[in-house]
Design a protein around this motif. Sequence first.
Motif, PDB file in Angstrom:
ATOM      1  N   LYS A   4      37.767   8.319 -68.413  1.00  0.00           N
ATOM      2  CA  LYS A   4      37.200   9.364 -69.558  1.00  0.00           C
ATOM      3  C   LYS A   4      37.330  10.642 -68.957  1.00  0.00           C
ATOM      4  O   LYS A   4      37.115  11.164 -67.846  1.00  0.00           O
ATOM      5  N   GLN A   5      37.145  11.632 -70.231  1.00  0.00           N
ATOM      6  CA  GLN A   5      37.299  13.042 -69.640  1.00  0.00           C
ATOM      7  C   GLN A   5      36.097  13.547 -68.984  1.00  0.00           C
ATOM      8  O   GLN A   5      36.329  14.187 -68.029  1.00  0.00           O
ATOM      9  N   TYR A   6      34.846  12.841 -69.330  1.00  0.00           N
ATOM     10  CA  TYR A   6      33.687  13.279 -68.299  1.00  0.00           C
ATOM     11  C   TYR A   6      33.766  12.704 -67.053  1.00  0.00           C
ATOM     12  O   TYR A   6      33.372  13.395 -65.984  1.00  0.00           O
ATOM     13  N   ARG A 261      27.559  12.981 -73.671  1.00  0.00           N
ATOM     14  CA  ARG A 261      28.820  12.622 -73.109  1.00  0.00           C
ATOM     15  C   ARG A 261      29.239  11.305 -73.302  1.00  0.00           C
ATOM     16  O   ARG A 261      30.541  10.866 -73.496  1.00  0.00           O
ATOM     17  N   LYS A 264      29.742  10.303 -77.046  1.00  0.00           N
ATOM     18  CA  LYS A 264      30.921  10.838 -77.349  1.00  0.00           C
ATOM     19  C   LYS A 264      32.203  10.159 -76.818  1.00  0.00           C
ATOM     20  O   LYS A 264      33.231   9.919 -77.715  1.00  0.00           O
ATOM     21  N   ASN A 265      32.266   9.575 -75.771  1.00  0.00           N
ATOM     22  CA  ASN A 265      33.176   8.675 -75.211  1.00  0.00           C
ATOM     23  C   ASN A 265      32.957   7.232 -75.455  1.00  0.00           C
ATOM     24  O   ASN A 265      33.643   6.400 -74.888  1.00  0.00           O
ATOM     25  N   ASN A 266      32.167   6.838 -76.068  1.00  0.00           N
ATOM     26  CA  ASN A 266      31.882   5.454 -76.813  1.00  0.00           C
ATOM     27  C   ASN A 266      31.637   4.567 -75.620  1.00  0.00           C
ATOM     28  O   ASN A 266      31.959   3.399 -75.535  1.00  0.00           O
TER      29      ASN A 266
END
Length: 882
Positions: A4-6, A261, A264-266
């Motif tokens: 994931k982005q984070y 975060r 947001k990333n589910n």
Amino acid sequence: MELKQYQQEVINDLSAFIDELEKTEQLNIAFSRFWESKGISLQTLDDNFLKPYDNAIKGVPRVTVKVPTAGGKTFIACNALKPIFESFPPDKPKVAVWFVPSDTILKQTYKNLNDPTHPYRQKIDSHFGSAVKVYDKESLLFGHGFNPVEVKEQLSILVLSVQSFAANNKDGRRVYRENENLTEFSKTYKFPDKMIEGADETALIQVLAQLNPVVIIDESHNFEADLRIDMLNSINPSFIFDLTATPRNKSNIISFVDAIRLKKNNMVKLPVIVYNHQDSNEVITSAIQLQKTLEDKAKTEEENGGKYIRPIVLFQAQPKTDNDNVTFEKIKEQLIEIGIPENQIKIKTAVKDEIKNEDLMSRDCEVRFIITVNALKEGWDCPFAYVLASLANKSSAVDVEQILGRVLRLPYVSKHKQELLNYSYVFTSSNNFLATLDKIVHALNKSGFSSKDYRVKETQIQVEQNKVEQGSFESMFSQSQQDTEENSETQPENQDPEIDVESLKQLETSEQSHEKLDEIIDLARNTNQEFEKKIEEIEKEDSLIPAELMDKVKTYPVKEVFKDEVKEVRLPAFFKKVNQNSFFETEGTYLPLSKNLLLDGFDLSKEDHNIDFTRTSSEMASIDLVEGRKDEYVPEYRKVTNEVKEAFVQYISSLSPEGKINQLAGRLAQQVKRNDEIPEPQIIQYIKNSIKDLNSEKIAEIAHDEYYFSTLIKSKINSLTDKYAEKQFVTLLDKGTVVCQDSFEFPQKISPKNTLQGITKNLYVEEGEMNDFERKVINEVANLDSVVFWHRNLERGKGFQLNGFINHYPDFIVKMKNGKIILIETKGDHLDNSDSLKKLRLGEKWASKAGDNYRYFMAFNNARLDGAKSVGELIEILKDMK
């Protein structure tokens, strides 16, 4: 399975710290500079956790990442192995000791890492060429595939619990005893000063200490009592990577992940909806009704293309006592009596485990209700758990600390169209609700969340609270202290909660219970709207500062006078159109341009391989100075570099000319390959071509100073890729494959490390620092009547980046009265080099593609490059833009 982005940002933070460490070779300085690059000074920061570097394990890098429960800590650790091992000398054994806090998690972690089909193992295999072997304690003690030859050729992951090394128990003492299965290792020891007193030279603990392993500590907050400094020192680690939701006070934190975060990333079901009922009967009724509601929503979700979900309620009973409080057996009987099928109810306690052989994720499983106390506190991650219903007596503060995290994981890590499936729920019935909420907040804190991540509701009439801090959980109460006291009178403090089957049957069909359910659903929806709004606000903040530190770091907002005007500004950046047959989703997708996306078709083997391997005496002296420095903050693995060099030089001297080339090319490639733009086989072949005609003396010299010569090779390769990328960039711009699209918005606040005042029309209350020449230029620009505002652009991912064949952060962004946006790069007259030329070419291309409202200027004091301007010429151009 991709990061994931984070999660990728966590790995980026780790790599950035390692890069600083390689530059400085000082742990404390590297740690400080790492945070300074994010605009944070550790010396002035007032924070309980983030402080100057703690060197408790002397000479060993030890860093921590803070990731909440359900944030994917294990997957982050799998990805962290690559940058850590790449920072070591090539011939250092790749051994990782992976500590877990309990036997339950040990079995789970070992199973997943040992399974070639599991995403964790697949990721590690992709990073280490599938030369990976995972061991548990027994396979290590019996030497099953664990020997010096195997260890030399692979990444060895040793999954262990701290209890494995406890000398005060029979099982722990086994690692200190003589072990004939490990005799071969004793012939390869390189660290005589690290021999462990009291342990046989063939003991497992001795072998580990000599292998100088990387240590991964999963859930490190659970190790405070057991994983002592002396124990860590005894296994002689080369790097320690901690992962935890709740760092210790002396943790060297390099990355924070906040709950927003994850939302947001589910990854998680947030917010947590907490509802306090009048009694246990209401708790059970609401839990059953909500389960049915959620299951109906889940069926609708699946009918519309979603995946199968079967929501589960966790009933948390009190431990059985002499007073026979509500126990798990009684709850099960009463649930059956009110009509719930027995096969839908299971008990999970320390002594009774009815879900042991159940696949709770299976469509064939019927389980919808699990009765427990605290047996689900760890190692149980079924994302179908949605409701935690506590059945403690009314006088107790509900103890949910251990199992609240079990309802937080979001099924399938994807947002569901049926919005109620995206939240988690906690039902209680407590007169001591303040204390109950303290417990819930503490439970969230232990999972890495905060009081911002839930909402509460009680059943009584809302009244105003006096002297309650706005935004705190007390301010969300809807029941007064008077109401609480009145309820306490109707039920004596020492009375046990009682579940009344007849009352439950009546409640289930009553209008009152349906109204409560509607109220819970409304609370969930309204709270989520607040969450979504908060996510939008955070995205506009300074992205490099973790949300947890925002209130601890000095930030500077946009000036009030410019707030409306700056909202309309969007700066274009370059994007590349992706082909349909690529890794990405569909044709027509545009991705932010990076150098990697410009290297399609690049073949290193066809490029010039002539490299100047001569060195000056000053360069040699500089290297010797760095390598000779001694300090307790210097990583231990740096101190043994000379021994490693000498051993390798002796080794290759015995090889054939071809063998020397092959061995040296492989080792140099490991230093160079941190450039992920080019496959390693191409790099190896390129190095072979570069060194194949060198004489034996030069080969020996390169072998002795691999780091320096690998830097020369990497610099050459970078110059080749830069040249190719720029050519591709121009071609793709002409074709329309690379386009300029609106991208960058000014953040609401900035946090530069140092600030400057005294120049008019600054966009933010204070702007970032600048040198004398930069200050001179912007002062003249700011005093023009044609200028609306100016901003000192921030670097390192915080400001606006011209992304092309290079990444370029222009010094200033200026808004003019005629609506044009001006980018200005200032250069002292001594800086007219190739780097400046590249920036100028990129800036001019950007201005030509961004549109008529955008300009780029490079300004020198006097001397200049073709296309650049003097300061006087720049001022003449800008003054008429009114």
